[in-house]
Design a protein around this motif. Structure first.
Motif, PDB file in Angstrom:
ATOM      1  N   GLY A  21       0.665   1.597  -9.322  1.00 13.45           N
ATOM      2  CA  GLY A  21       1.897   1.030  -9.849  1.00 13.45           C
ATOM      3  C   GLY A  21       2.951   0.678  -8.830  1.00 13.45           C
ATOM      4  N   ALA A  22       2.688   0.913  -7.570  1.00 13.54           N
ATOM      5  CA  ALA A  22       3.668   0.584  -6.537  1.00 13.54           C
ATOM      6  C   ALA A  22       3.669  -0.917  -6.263  1.00 13.54           C
ATOM      7  CB  ALA A  22       3.357   1.344  -5.253  1.00 13.54           C
ATOM      8  N   THR A  23       4.841  -1.442  -5.961  1.00 15.43           N
ATOM      9  CA  THR A  23       4.928  -2.834  -5.550  1.00 15.43           C
ATOM     10  C   THR A  23       4.476  -2.966  -4.095  1.00 15.43           C
ATOM     11  OG1 THR A  23       7.225  -2.600  -4.827  1.00 15.43           O
ATOM     12  CG2 THR A  23       6.850  -3.181  -7.139  1.00 15.43           C
ATOM     13  N   LYS A  24       4.331  -4.206  -3.639  1.00 21.69           N
ATOM     14  CA  LYS A  24       3.916  -4.419  -2.255  1.00 21.69           C
ATOM     15  C   LYS A  24       4.971  -3.887  -1.294  1.00 21.69           C
ATOM     16  CE  LYS A  24       1.147  -7.823   0.175  1.00 21.69           C
ATOM     17  NZ  LYS A  24      -0.086  -7.081  -0.157  1.00 21.69           N
ATOM     18  N   TRP A  25       6.249  -4.043  -1.633  1.00 25.35           N
ATOM     19  CA  TRP A  25       7.322  -3.525  -0.791  1.00 25.35           C
ATOM     20  C   TRP A  25       7.294  -1.996  -0.757  1.00 25.35           C
ATOM     21  CZ3 TRP A  25      10.555  -3.768   2.963  1.00 25.35           C
ATOM     22  CH2 TRP A  25      11.663  -2.926   3.016  1.00 25.35           C
ATOM     23  N   GLN A  26       7.053  -1.354  -1.906  1.00 23.52           N
ATOM     24  CA  GLN A  26       6.979   0.107  -1.934  1.00 23.52           C
ATOM     25  C   GLN A  26       5.771   0.613  -1.149  1.00 23.52           C
ATOM     26  OE1 GLN A  26       6.980   0.707  -6.188  1.00 23.52           O
ATOM     27  NE2 GLN A  26       9.168   1.210  -6.231  1.00 23.52           N
ATOM     28  N   ALA A  27       4.646  -0.086  -1.249  1.00 25.93           N
ATOM     29  CA  ALA A  27       3.469   0.315  -0.475  1.00 25.93           C
ATOM     30  C   ALA A  27       3.725   0.182   1.018  1.00 25.93           C
ATOM     31  CB  ALA A  27       2.264  -0.545  -0.875  1.00 25.93           C
ATOM     32  N   PHE A  28       4.465  -0.865   1.394  1.00 21.93           N
ATOM     33  CA  PHE A  28       4.800  -1.040   2.806  1.00 21.93           C
ATOM     34  C   PHE A  28       5.753   0.043   3.280  1.00 21.93           C
ATOM     35  CE2 PHE A  28       8.116  -2.710   5.665  1.00 21.93           C
ATOM     36  CZ  PHE A  28       7.359  -2.904   6.806  1.00 21.93           C
ATOM     37  N   ARG A  29       6.782   0.337   2.469  1.00 22.78           N
ATOM     38  CA  ARG A  29       7.830   1.256   2.896  1.00 22.78           C
ATOM     39  C   ARG A  29       7.382   2.713   2.842  1.00 22.78           C
ATOM     40  NH1 ARG A  29      11.904   3.669  -0.091  1.00 22.78           N
ATOM     41  NH2 ARG A  29      11.326   2.409  -1.901  1.00 22.78           N
ATOM     42  N   LYS A  30       6.586   3.091   1.833  1.00 24.53           N
ATOM     43  CA  LYS A  30       6.242   4.486   1.642  1.00 24.53           C
ATOM     44  C   LYS A  30       4.872   4.868   2.192  1.00 24.53           C
ATOM     45  CE  LYS A  30       9.087   5.032  -2.528  1.00 24.53           C
ATOM     46  NZ  LYS A  30       9.098   5.445  -3.954  1.00 24.53           N
ATOM     47  N   GLY A  35      10.436  -7.244  14.486  1.00 25.34           N
ATOM     48  CA  GLY A  35       9.041  -7.121  14.894  1.00 25.34           C
ATOM     49  C   GLY A  35       8.172  -6.451  13.855  1.00 25.34           C
ATOM     50  N   ILE A  36       8.707  -5.473  13.108  1.00 29.95           N
ATOM     51  CA  ILE A  36       7.913  -4.774  12.093  1.00 29.95           C
ATOM     52  C   ILE A  36       7.470  -5.736  11.004  1.00 29.95           C
ATOM     53  CG2 ILE A  36       8.090  -3.099  10.219  1.00 29.95           C
ATOM     54  CD1 ILE A  36       9.703  -1.323  12.094  1.00 29.95           C
ATOM     55  N   PHE A  37       8.391  -6.562  10.516  1.00 29.19           N
ATOM     56  CA  PHE A  37       8.040  -7.491   9.438  1.00 29.19           C
ATOM     57  C   PHE A  37       7.110  -8.593   9.937  1.00 29.19           C
ATOM     58  CE2 PHE A  37      12.117  -5.749   7.879  1.00 29.19           C
ATOM     59  CZ  PHE A  37      11.683  -5.255   6.666  1.00 29.19           C
ATOM     60  N   LYS A  90      -3.216  -3.376  12.571  1.00 24.67           N
ATOM     61  CA  LYS A  90      -4.576  -3.815  12.263  1.00 24.67           C
ATOM     62  C   LYS A  90      -5.543  -2.645  12.164  1.00 24.67           C
ATOM     63  CE  LYS A  90      -4.472  -8.530  14.115  1.00 24.67           C
ATOM     64  NZ  LYS A  90      -4.998  -9.446  15.160  1.00 24.67           N
ATOM     65  N   GLN A  91      -5.212  -1.518  12.772  1.00 24.59           N
ATOM     66  CA  GLN A  91      -6.080  -0.343  12.732  1.00 24.59           C
ATOM     67  C   GLN A  91      -5.912   0.467  11.452  1.00 24.59           C
ATOM     68  OE1 GLN A  91      -8.187  -0.186  15.203  1.00 24.59           O
ATOM     69  NE2 GLN A  91      -7.169  -1.825  16.357  1.00 24.59           N
ATOM     70  N   LEU A  92      -4.851   0.213  10.698  1.00 24.54           N
ATOM     71  CA  LEU A  92      -4.603   0.985   9.486  1.00 24.54           C
ATOM     72  C   LEU A  92      -5.442   0.440   8.342  1.00 24.54           C
ATOM     73  CD1 LEU A  92      -0.718   1.354   9.731  1.00 24.54           C
ATOM     74  CD2 LEU A  92      -2.480   2.930  10.550  1.00 24.54           C
ATOM     75  N   PRO A  93      -6.060   1.294   7.540  1.00 24.59           N
ATOM     76  CA  PRO A  93      -6.947   0.810   6.461  1.00 24.59           C
ATOM     77  C   PRO A  93      -6.162   0.133   5.338  1.00 24.59           C
ATOM     78  CG  PRO A  93      -6.703   3.198   6.364  1.00 24.59           C
ATOM     79  CD  PRO A  93      -6.036   2.758   7.632  1.00 24.59           C
ATOM     80  N   TYR A  94      -6.783  -0.912   4.765  1.00 25.50           N
ATOM     81  CA  TYR A  94      -6.163  -1.617   3.640  1.00 25.50           C
ATOM     82  C   TYR A  94      -6.257  -0.804   2.349  1.00 25.50           C
ATOM     83  CZ  TYR A  94      -6.121  -5.838   6.529  1.00 25.50           C
ATOM     84  OH  TYR A  94      -5.892  -6.755   7.532  1.00 25.50           O
ATOM     85  N   ASP A  95      -7.217   0.132   2.287  1.00 29.87           N
ATOM     86  CA  ASP A  95      -7.435   0.861   1.042  1.00 29.87           C
ATOM     87  C   ASP A  95      -6.219   1.652   0.605  1.00 29.87           C
ATOM     88  OD1 ASP A  95      -9.948  -0.147   1.251  1.00 29.87           O
ATOM     89  OD2 ASP A  95     -10.860   1.705   2.028  1.00 29.87           O
ATOM     90  N   LEU A  96      -5.432   2.133   1.558  1.00 27.91           N
ATOM     91  CA  LEU A  96      -4.263   2.932   1.193  1.00 27.91           C
ATOM     92  C   LEU A  96      -3.238   2.098   0.439  1.00 27.91           C
ATOM     93  CD1 LEU A  96      -3.832   4.976   4.499  1.00 27.91           C
ATOM     94  CD2 LEU A  96      -4.840   5.733   2.345  1.00 27.91           C
ATOM     95  N   GLU A  97      -2.986   0.882   0.914  1.00 30.21           N
ATOM     96  CA  GLU A  97      -2.049   0.000   0.205  1.00 30.21           C
ATOM     97  C   GLU A  97      -2.592  -0.376  -1.166  1.00 30.21           C
ATOM     98  OE1 GLU A  97       0.133  -3.072   2.720  1.00 30.21           O
ATOM     99  OE2 GLU A  97      -1.578  -2.574   3.983  1.00 30.21           O
ATOM    100  N   GLU A  98      -3.878  -0.693  -1.241  1.00 38.96           N
ATOM    101  CA  GLU A  98      -4.464  -1.084  -2.517  1.00 38.96           C
ATOM    102  C   GLU A  98      -4.397   0.069  -3.518  1.00 38.96           C
ATOM    103  OE1 GLU A  98      -8.355  -2.342  -1.566  1.00 38.96           O
ATOM    104  OE2 GLU A  98      -7.722  -4.236  -0.642  1.00 38.96           O
ATOM    105  N   ALA A  99      -4.650   1.297  -3.048  1.00 38.43           N
ATOM    106  CA  ALA A  99      -4.573   2.449  -3.939  1.00 38.43           C
ATOM    107  C   ALA A  99      -3.150   2.663  -4.450  1.00 38.43           C
ATOM    108  CB  ALA A  99      -5.073   3.697  -3.215  1.00 38.43           C
ATOM    109  N   ALA A 100      -2.169   2.455  -3.568  1.00 43.13           N
ATOM    110  CA  ALA A 100      -0.776   2.613  -3.992  1.00 43.13           C
ATOM    111  C   ALA A 100      -0.392   1.564  -5.030  1.00 43.13           C
ATOM    112  CB  ALA A 100       0.140   2.528  -2.770  1.00 43.13           C
TER     113      ALA A 100
END
Length: 296
Positions: A195-204, A107-109, A181-191
């Motif tokens: 230099g973080a990968t998409k998987w690292q941004a998701f996991r961390k 369900g998470i993925f 959907k409530q979580l901001p996209y800016d945090l992932e983009e900043a990560a």
């Protein structure tokens, strides 16, 4: 100033008086009384189950609010050697824990893909996922019974886990999608800029922020799997594999004309206690997950 210029000015409207706010018809005492009535209505069956489980078998039909003679006779009968109820509790724990773990992992993925990625037919896929959970459990019992008989899954744990996933996964996907959907996209983009990968941004980044929603979904899924009855009753007839809900339905009295109400009440209390402990222990997480997005 001429009379014409004075007449040309628009008249200033008189200030409107603020309307008095409507007060609730129920005062503080009325609201407290309403909460007490609702709580008593909801807790009365559970209270009666506890009281009945503490009566002697001969007093089971007594209507007093408290037992005239307190007894643990019903609890002793539940865990007698012939009932094998301890094994049934362990089976319920195995099935519910495995179902919850697999439902969360998938369900998470799925929720991440639906809430964060852009692709065609995303809304249609979410609608199909939710639609699958609307079918009653009894509607899939017959085809699954035929299928599991052919592949040799009758009287196995997977015969209860796999059908439960068909209802647990849609629940997990729906709850987690709404939360992510409530979580901001800016945090992932900043990560990812750092230099973080998409998987690292998701996991961390994303997954720790989604912890309240994950906790809430896990508890709701666990409760659903713990209380499941129809599929477990249909797929398993071996006492060594049956769950606690099925074991309670198969309790027998001292004779064929005696219903084991005391044992069933005691077993109901025992089965409910783990759920109450989980709710009390994680109540803060549950409230955070259910109210996520309601306030900024």
């Amino acid at each position: 100033m001429t009379a014409t210029s004075v007449a040309a000015r628009p008249a200033v409207a008189a200030p409107r008086t603020a309307r008095p706010r409507r007060r609730s018809r129920l005062g503080p005492i009325g609201r407290v009384l309403a909460i007490i009535v609702i709580a008593l209505y909801c807790l009365a069956p559970f209270y009666w189950m506890i009281v009945s489980s503490l009566r002697r078998t001969s007093d089971i039909f007594d209507n007093s609010l408290l037992p005239t003679t307190w007894s643990l006779e019903s609890y002793a009968q539940v865990f007698s050697g012939s009932s094998n109820f301890g094994r049934a509790l362990l089976n319920s724990l195995i099935v519910a824990t495995t179902t919850t773990t697999l439902a969360l992992a998938l369900g998470i993925f799925a929720a991440y893909a639906i809430s964060r990625l852009n692709f065609r037919f995303k809304s249609a896929i979410l609608a199909i996922v939710i639609a699958t959970s609307m079918f009653p459990g009894i509607s899939v019992v017959v085809p699954l019974l035929r299928l599991f008989s052919d592949i040799g899954w009758i009287n196995t744990y997977q015969a209860m886990i796999v059908p439960s996933l068909s209802f647990a996964i849609p629940l997990a996907v729906w709850n987690l999608t709404t939360f992510m959907k409530q979580l901001p996209y800016d945090l992932e983009e900043a990560a990812m800029i750092d230099g973080a990968t998409k998987w690292q941004a998701f996991r961390k980044i994303l997954l720790p922020l989604a912890a309240p929603g994950v906790f809430t979904t896990a508890i709701l899924t666990f409760i659903h799997s713990w209380n499941e009855f129809i599929i477990a009753l249909s797929m398993v007839n071996d006492p060594a594999v049956q769950t606690a809900t099925v074991a309670i339905s198969k309790f027998t009295g001292a004779s064929e004309f005696e219903a084991p109400y005391g044992q069933q009440m005691a077993a109901g209390v025992i089965v409910t206690i783990p759920l109450v402990i989980v709710i009390l222990f994680f109540q803060r997480r549950i409230v955070e997950g259910l109210t996520s997005g309601a306030t900024k």
